[in-house]
Design a protein around this motif. Structure first.
Motif, short mmCIF file in Angstrom:
data_model
loop_
_atom_site.label_atom_id
_atom_site.label_comp_id
_atom_site.label_asym_id
_atom_site.label_seq_id
_atom_site.Cartn_x
_atom_site.Cartn_y
_atom_site.Cartn_z
N SER A 177 -4.28 16.40 -6.28
CA SER A 177 -4.12 16.01 -4.89
C SER A 177 -3.25 16.98 -4.10
O SER A 177 -3.21 16.92 -2.88
N ASN B 280 -3.22 8.60 -9.87
CA ASN B 280 -4.22 9.59 -9.49
C ASN B 280 -4.37 10.74 -10.46
O ASN B 280 -5.39 11.44 -10.44
N SER C 116 7.22 5.17 -4.97
CA SER C 116 5.90 5.34 -4.37
C SER C 116 5.26 6.65 -4.82
O SER C 116 4.09 6.70 -5.18
N ARG C 117 6.06 7.70 -4.80
CA ARG C 117 5.57 9.01 -5.21
C ARG C 117 5.16 8.99 -6.69
O ARG C 117 4.10 9.51 -7.07
N LYS D 289 0.82 -1.21 0.00
CA LYS D 289 0.00 0.00 0.00
C LYS D 289 0.86 1.26 0.00
O LYS D 289 0.60 2.22 -0.75
N LYS E 12 -5.11 6.76 1.77
CA LYS E 12 -4.90 5.81 2.86
C LYS E 12 -5.02 6.53 4.21
O LYS E 12 -4.43 7.58 4.43
N ASN F 77 2.20 2.31 -3.16
CA ASN F 77 1.17 2.84 -4.06
C ASN F 77 1.01 2.02 -5.33
O ASN F 77 0.59 2.56 -6.36
N THR G 247 -2.90 9.39 -1.30
CA THR G 247 -3.45 8.24 -2.03
C THR G 247 -4.78 7.80 -1.45
O THR G 247 -5.39 6.86 -1.97
N ASN H 16 -1.18 -0.78 -7.37
CA ASN H 16 -2.62 -1.08 -7.29
C ASN H 16 -2.97 -2.46 -7.84
O ASN H 16 -4.14 -2.76 -8.05
N ASN I 97 4.32 6.40 -8.49
CA ASN I 97 3.12 5.57 -8.63
C ASN I 97 1.86 6.35 -8.28
O ASN I 97 0.83 6.24 -8.97
N ALA I 98 1.94 7.12 -7.20
CA ALA I 98 0.77 7.91 -6.80
C ALA I 98 0.38 8.91 -7.88
O ALA I 98 -0.80 9.11 -8.18
N GLU J 43 6.14 16.94 -2.62
CA GLU J 43 4.76 16.69 -2.21
C GLU J 43 4.08 17.94 -1.66
O GLU J 43 2.85 17.99 -1.58
#
Length: 894
Positions: free
Chosen positions: A810, A718, A710-711, A358, A850, A361, A848, A363, A713-714, A781
């Motif tokens: 986001s 999204n 991870s970043r 998770k 979560k 990120n 994301t 899916n 992927n997000a 971010e």
């Protein structure tokens, strides 16, 4: 080579002195030249036998393995060998040892035997009862008359304190009853509302009769358990009665051909081809009880796999019965080999690590084959039972729990299916095989209604399915239906789809790799069947073939939102970049357009289970300039961050091989002990797990890859811009990518530029921004890092940048939908914040979605909420006040 000593009183033809699960004796053969290899064995000293053991040993078993000792060589046609040893030996002349004789009811059986050492006592039992005994004779003869039921014989020959046992059997032809099968039955086990009954159906063309032997008849079936035959379909069937709800029963089919073709057996004992749970005498003893609690015991005295039957089994309580799958265009798939993922090598390990997935990120998780395969620690492509779960990974309910947990966290589950072939334990192989004694795993015979005698392609492993056979198509569709309907599986990756043709030969590489209409058509048929069961089911082909054929699948039904995703291997090009070499580094084919796919159906990847690891080659062959050396571990790790930038951002589904996100540097040829084999002998070996034992997530350099990917992927998942168009400029050490989506409002993120430097020296890179003005660093971010459009950006070696023309949705600081009455202060905040009203609950979500922190209670407007343990990022704070009203605002944590 794996060997053991014993006699042949059990179904394998030997009983072992010592522990057969370990290597009682292993020896490498010596090369004598001219293709001749040899080994000399003195059983007593080779096996370290005591005098009493050496005196009673009568047979030596040999199993040939590869040099690493981890693979039996049966796939190459090398069978097991059993050699007589010792002074006292017995020969069963008629019938042969371990044979089955077919008789009509009332016929007689003549039995003759002799021994090598003079007078002895001969005792014959049938079905456990002594029927003859003769003493002080060397040669034995006896006739068992008027046999009307199946018999299991044991002839024990004794001389002093030594004894040897020979086993054989008689099966009586019951006279098959022709009777119409009840309607609506499928091959395999058919359960009904009556928990005392189950109906078995076996499709066995060219066979004369079939018994069902099982726990319900003490494994000694009479005519009451002879299967009937449906006159229209010629399928065998039998209704079992008197069953007890939830009681576990086991069974096999005894399949008889009284006049078999040359080199085929008279009788085969086999589990049900459509088994969903099988017990194995070979593998089950080594399955940990912690992985599979209360594993049913394998029935004593039987041989090979048996099928488990259980009426009234308690159904799993799905928490997410209707999972909404991520869009194909947004997929970031994490490929996992459960065996090498974590310490216990089971489904529970994956459940326990759900936060790992998770937080990355991703899916979707794609599992390498989990269907019952030969052995325990395997890649799984040696599948024997395609509808049964391999018990080494855990129970059915535990697997369903894993799927449920994934779905609860927005993660799809994809299974790798090896339906190009099956391995020798498969019942459909065994029932029509070239093995006259029926005591091994032979190759398919000319009568097989499922398999080719030899493969019709040049990549053969196992036994090659004939996908033009209606029975094979039925079997494949039953497998597909089982996993979709019973396990809520979201998609399949079809292994080795080049093998689905009937047009080629094992030696014709060119034929295998060129367009074949028959496999185009049959694979479309299988895709259609999957979509009929689940309209949004993922269909993925590992074809790695020519564009003109792959286009037939990738462009198929895309106007309906379907289309088949094709594996896109780009390992070599990307590894050139990570090593620091410009030659052969063009990765334009990481996107769908270079393949001629009308939609984004190219599942691109830099690593999968099947290639040498990028990091390993970085460390072995990486470039250098001055003090900057790619062969340095931390330098090589830092370059893997940039790999994510030039792979994951390209529109279309993408895949990550497990622990590439932590910079796994172990070679694919790493052996279990951590050494690296000089050939490919350790490719399939169980791997060490430094990712956990060395706490890689706590390693700054490895964790940096994880967080960077991870970043990215997000952003990919999204932000709708990544579903748009793209250009790739590659073939140099400073590749760049541009992504845009003209369907989005201009106020949103509509343009993205990715630049990188895979050289070993600092480079000035032209980002070629498509417009002037402010560009946001999307890896920040907080959204606070910007740059004005320029044509010169300096990048250190191994560095990258991802710029966007607007903040992502986001991260946008403007949101008119948020209620103005709700405020957070201070904002941005470092360690804590307050809200301007009394609240009952405060939920904090990352970008994301979560949930990362929760406060529950009655809090006044001045209450201070501690967030010191949260990393710097942007969060959504959702409150519920004492009137039950919920409101949301954004919070920047510094």
């Amino acid at each position: 080579m794996h060997s053991g000593i014993g006699d042949d009183s059990n179904p394998w033809g030997y009983s072992v002195i010592g522990n057969w699960g370990e290597d009682d004796g292993i020896g490498e053969m010596s090369n004598q030249g001219n293709g001749l290899w040899s080994i000399t064995i003195t059983p007593k000293t080779y096996y370290n036998l005591s005098d009493s053991q050496a005196n009673t040993a009568t047979k030596m078993g040999l199993v040939f393995r590869n040099a690493a000792g981890n693979q039996e060589m049966k796939a190459s046609g090398c069978a097991d060998f059993y050699l007589n040893v010792g002074n006292f030996q017995v020969t069963l002349n008629s019938p042969k040892a371990n044979s089955t004789t077919i008789l009509a009811s009332g016929e007689n059986l003549s039995i003759t035997a002799s021994n090598s050492n003079g007078n002895a006592t001969y005792t014959l039992t049938s079905n456990g009862v002594t029927i003859d005994s003769q003493t002080n004779i060397t040669n034995y003869a006896f006739t068992h008359s008027n046999i009307t039921s199946n018999q299991n014989y044991n002839l024990t020959v004794s001389q002093g304190s030594e004894s040897i046992q020979k086993s054989f059997s008689v099966v009586v032809n019951p006279g098959t009853v022709m009777q119409a099968m009840p309607s609506g039955l499928e091959n395999g086990i058919n359960y009904s509302g009556d928990l005392t009954k189950a109906t078995l159906v076996l499709d066995a063309p060219l066979k004369d009769f079939v018994y069902v032997a099982g726990s319900f008849n003490n494994w000694n079936p009479t005519s009451a358990h002879a299967m009937k035959k449906d006159p229209s379909t010629e399928k065998f069937w039998l209704e079992l009665t008197g069953l007890t709800a939830q009681k576990i029963e086991t069974y096999q089919y005894w399949v008889v051909d009284e006049t078999p073709i040359t080199d085929s057996p008279v009788m085969v004992k086999a589990a049900d081809p459509f088994s969903t749970l099988v017990l194995s005498p070979f593998d089950d003893p080594y399955i940990p009880a912690s992985t599979y609690p209360n594993l049913p015991a394998y029935p004593d005295g039987q041989e090979r796999e048996v099928t488990v039957l259980q009426t009234g089994k308690t159904a799993y309580n799905w928490q997410v019965p209707n999972f909404e799958k991520p869009k194909k265009e947004d997929l970031v798939i994490y490929e996992v080999l459960i065996r090498d993922f974590d310490t216990d090598r089971n489904f529970q390990d994956l459940i326990d690590r759900i936060d790992y997935f998770k937080d990355l990120n991703i899916n979707a998780i794609e599992l390498m084959p989990v269907m019952e395969f030969e052995g325990n620690e395997s890649w799984g492509y040696n599948t024997a039972f395609h509808m049964a779960l391999d018990k080494f990974y855990g129970t059915e309910d535990k697997f369903k729990e894993f799927i449920d947990v994934c779905h609860q966290n927005g993660i799809a589950v994809i299974l790798d299916l090896a339906l190009n072939h099956a391995y020798g334990r498969n019942p459909m192989v065994r029932m029509w095989m070239n093995d006259p004694d029926g005591d091994g795993w032979g190759s398919p015979s000319s009568e097989s209604p499922y398999f080719n005698e030899e493969a019709k392609h040049s990549y053969s492993v196992g036994m090659d399915f004939n996908h033009q056979q209606p029975r094979t198509q039925y079997y494949v569709e039953r497998v597909v239906k089982h996993w979709i309907e019973d396990f809520n599986i979201d998609g399949f990756r079809w292994d080795l789809t080049k093998g689905f043709t009937q047009n080629c030969t094992p030696s014709d590489e060119n034929c295998t790799n060129t367009y074949q209409q028959d496999r185009v058509d049959i694979l479309k048929q299988y895709a259609d069947y999957s979509w009929n069961l689940d309209d949004s089911h993922y269909v993925i082909f590992e074809h790695l073939g020519q564009d003109n054929e792959e286009q037939q699948w990738a462009n198929y039904r895309v106007d309906e939102g379907k289309g088949i995703m094709m594996w896109g291997k780009m390992t070599d090009s990307y590894n050139q970049l990570t090593m620091g070499y410009a030659s052969n580094s063009n990765f334009n084919r990481m996107g769908n357009e270079a393949h001629g796919f009308t939609a984004k159906r190219l599942l691109g990847y830099a690593e999968s289970h099947d290639e040498e690891r990028l990091m390993y080659k970085n460390l072995q062959y990486g470039a250098a300039s001055g003090s900057y050396n790619v062969k340095d571990l931390n330098t090589a790790l830092a370059r893997m961050e940039a790999l994510g930038a030039v792979t994951l951002t390209i529109p279309g589904p993408k895949m990550v091989w497990h622990f590439g996100d932590l910079g796994m540097e172990n070679s694919i040829f790493t052996c279990t002990d951590g050494s690296v084999s000089s050939d490919d002998s350790c490719k399939l070996s169980t791997k060490p797990q430094p990712q956990w034992t060395e706490s890689w997530l706590g390693n700054t350099n490895r964790n940096a890859i994880y967080k960077t990917w991870s970043r990215i992927n997000a952003l990919k998942i999204n932000e709708d811009v990544f579903e748009g168009d793209y250009t790739i400029t590659s073939g140099t050490l400073t590749p760049n990518i541009r992504v845009w989506n003209t369907t989005l409002p201009s106020s949103e993120l509509t343009e993205v530029v990715i630049i990188s430097n895979f050289d070993t020296t600092t480079k000035t890179v032209d980002p070629d921004f498509p417009s002037n003005g402010t560009w946001y660093d999307l890896m920040d971010e907080t959204g606070s890092t910007t740059i004005s459009a320029t044509n010169a950006i300096t990048l250190a070696p191994g560095a990258f940048k991802i710029y966007g023309n607007n903040l992502p949705k986001s991260l946008s600081v403007e949101d008119d939908s948020l209620k103005k009455s709700f405020a957070i202060f201070p904002n941005p905040s470092q360690n804590s914040f307050k809200v301007n009203q009394a609240v009952e609950t405060v939920n904090i979500y990352d970008i994301t979605g979560k949930l990362v922190k929760r406060f529950s209670g009655s809090f006044n407007a001045q209450h201070q909420f501690n967030i010191s343990n949260l990393p710097a990022s942007l969060y959504l704070v959702n409150i519920t006040n004492n009137q039950g009203t919920t409101q949301t605002a954004k919070l920047i944590k510094l």
